[in-house]
Design a protein around this motif. Sequence first.
Motif, PDB file in Angstrom:
ATOM      1  N   GLN A   4      35.203  24.829  20.746  1.00  0.00           N
ATOM      2  CA  GLN A   4      34.498  23.741  20.087  1.00  0.00           C
ATOM      3  C   GLN A   4      34.542  23.926  18.571  1.00  0.00           C
ATOM      4  O   GLN A   4      34.558  25.059  18.064  1.00  0.00           O
ATOM      5  CB  GLN A   4      33.042  23.680  20.543  1.00  0.00           C
ATOM      6  N   HIS A   6      32.784  22.022  14.897  1.00  0.00           N
ATOM      7  CA  HIS A   6      31.982  21.014  14.209  1.00  0.00           C
ATOM      8  C   HIS A   6      32.495  20.871  12.787  1.00  0.00           C
ATOM      9  O   HIS A   6      32.703  21.869  12.073  1.00  0.00           O
ATOM     10  CB  HIS A   6      30.509  21.415  14.195  1.00  0.00           C
ATOM     11  N   HIS A  94      32.892  16.296  16.318  1.00  0.00           N
ATOM     12  CA  HIS A  94      32.769  17.386  17.289  1.00  0.00           C
ATOM     13  C   HIS A  94      34.066  17.414  18.094  1.00  0.00           C
ATOM     14  O   HIS A  94      34.350  16.502  18.868  1.00  0.00           O
ATOM     15  CB  HIS A  94      31.565  17.125  18.191  1.00  0.00           C
TER      16      HIS A  94
END
Length: 657
Positions: A4, A6, A94
Motif C-alpha cells: 500500500q 499513500h 491510496h
Amino acid sequence: MAWQFHYTSARSATRSGFQFTAVSPDPPPGAEADISPYLGYRPPPDAPPSPSDAELADLPVALGYDVVNGRALLVRSRYLGKDYSGRFGNFLAHAVLADPAELEGYRPIEFWQAPFWHEAPAASLPALHDPLPGDAFDPDSLGHWLAALPDPYPLLTTLLDALTTGQERIILVSPDAGEIARWIAVLSYSLPVTAAAALSFTTYSADPVASPHRLVGTTPDTWASLRTDHPRHVLPPGRSGETRPGTGEGGPFARAVAACWRERDLEGLDALAELAELNAGGYEAAAVLLAICRGGEVPPARRAAAVRLLGEPHVPGWVWSRLDPRDLDFDVAAAVHRHSPVKDQVALAAYHCARLAINIPDLRPRLGEITVSAPDDLAPALERKLASAETLGALAGLTSVARELGVQVLGPQAQRTAFYLVNPRPGEERDPLEPGDLVEAVRGVADGWRPPLLAGICDGLERGGAALRRDLLDSATCDVLADVVEDAPMDRCPEVALHLLRSLTDRHGVHGEPTVALARRLPGNTAAAGLLAAEGVPDERDPKEAARALGQVSGALATHTVRSVADRLKRRSPVFRASLLKLLDRGLRDRLIHRWIETADSRGDRFELVGVALRAPGTPLDAWVRTQTAKKLTLLQLEAYFRDDQSLRAALRELRG
C-alpha cells in the motif's frame, strides 16, 4: 503480496508538498516510480473552490486500475480539500500494488468499495495478504440495475464491441462516478476473468482524453470544458437532451452478451466467458459456438469460428453434451468427430459426415465407405478428372474418391496436375492460388497419394520463383509442409526447403524444437546442416568442441544461427565464453561479441561481459569496456564486482588505462 502507498500533500522532516506519506514495508524496487504517473486528482470545473465536508463527499471518487511491470495497480483517489497549510487542492491517492496471484479470480472493479481503502492519510500501512473486494457489485444485482434503465442494451453492445475489437480509449460521461463504476462492472462481468484483469480503467479523470487507461469516466462539466472531437458515451443512455449513445450494432459476442443481460441469463454469460477463455481474442467463436449449442441459427460464414474453438484444449464437457451431430452442418460435425471425448458422439459424427459427403460432391475429400465391384474400371475416368482438376483441393478430393473406391494410384498424373496448378503454363488463365489451397490439398490428399502430390506442388514452387513462394508459403502452410516433409522431394527443391526453415526460424527460433525437427529431416541441406552443427554449442563442456562445431556453421541461415548461439551462450560462465572466443577465427568471434554487446540489457549482463573481456583481451570488447568504465560509478561498481579476483581487477585498471 500487495503493498500500500499513500500520496498526499503533507509536511515531513525533509520536505513539504505532495509526497508519499506512508508505504508498506519492503515494497518492490522502483515501485514508487512505477505508480507515480497514476497519482493525481483535480476536481471537476464546477466543483466549489472551497468545498464543505458535505460538498467534498459529493465529488467523484477515482478508482483506477492498470497492470504495471507485471503487477496489478489499483489507485483510489479522492479530493481532501485543504492541505496542511490550509490551501485547497489537496487529495489522497491510496495505491495498492499487488502480485497477480493476489487478485486472481477477481475483476478489478470489484474493489470499488473494498474494506482496505482509507478516507484520510494514515501514519503507517501494512502489507496486504489476500485483499478482499467490496460487495458493491454482483452480476445478479447489476442485471436488475440494467433492467431499470431506459433500454441500456444498445449502449452495452456498442461498448462491448469496442472493448473486444481493440478500438481506442472509451470515455463514459456521468455526474455520478458510482454509475460509471457500475457500467465498468457490467463490462467486466461480460468478459472472461483474464480479459477483465487486462482492462485498465478509471472511474473519474479530469483529463479523460490523455488518461493512460482504456476505459475512462469523467463528469459532464469536465467534458464540456474540453475541446476535443474524441467520441464519448453519455450516461445514463437516453438521458433527456442527449443523443442515445450506441447503435446496438456489433459483433456476435457483444450482441450475445447484451441478450444475456437483457434476459438476466447469468448461465449464458458464464458460458460465453468460459468459451472465450479457451482462445485469446476468440469472442466471436464463443458466441457462435454457444448459439450452435443452443440450437440457434448461425450463418455458414461464421461457423468456422466455432470449428476452430472446438479444436482448443479443455473444451467444457457441457459443450459436447449439447451438440447432436445429426443437427450439425458438415464442418461442425467434423470438428465434433475430431475433438469430442465422447466415443458414441465421435462415431455418430463420422456417420453423419460420411452421409453428407456421399451426397455432396464438394465434400468428397471426406467420403465415407463405398463398395465398388470393379474399381479399376473407373481408372480412365478418374485419370481424366485428375488431368482436368481446376484446384488443388479438387485434385486432393479426387484422390480420396480413388482411395475410397479402391482405384489403383495414378501418381504421375496427379503430380503433373499439381505442378501446373501451382505453376501454370505460360498464357494459361487460372484463378490465383491462396496459401490455404496448399494446406487443404496436403491435408485432404488420400493415403498413398501424398508423395506425388507434394512432388508436383514443391516442383511448382521451386520453379515458380521467389515471389510465388512468398505468396503461397505463409506460416500455416510452412507448418503443414514441415509435418510431411519426408514425403516431399526437398533434395531437388532447396529453395522451398530454405523457405520452410526460415519460416520456422522466424517463429520458433533457430534452435526451437520445430525448427530443429525440420532440419533433421532435410539431409544434405547446407542451411539445415549448419543449424544442426551449432545446436549443442551452448551446452558443450569443452570450448574446443564448441569452437569446432561453430566453425561448421554455414549456409543461408548462418547469421541467424550464430545470433541464436550467442544468445544461448549468455547463460554460460565468463570463463567458458572467454575460452571459446580465444579459439574462434576473428570473423566468427567478432559476430558473437557484437551480439553480446547488442543484447547486454541488464547490469548483470554487462558485468559478466566485462569478465569475458578481461579474460580474453584483444577483441572489440576492449573498446566497449572502456566506454562502460568511462563513468566513475560504473568503474567502482565493477571493481566491487571483481573484488574477489585481484587479477581481474588489475586487468580492468590496465585496460581502462
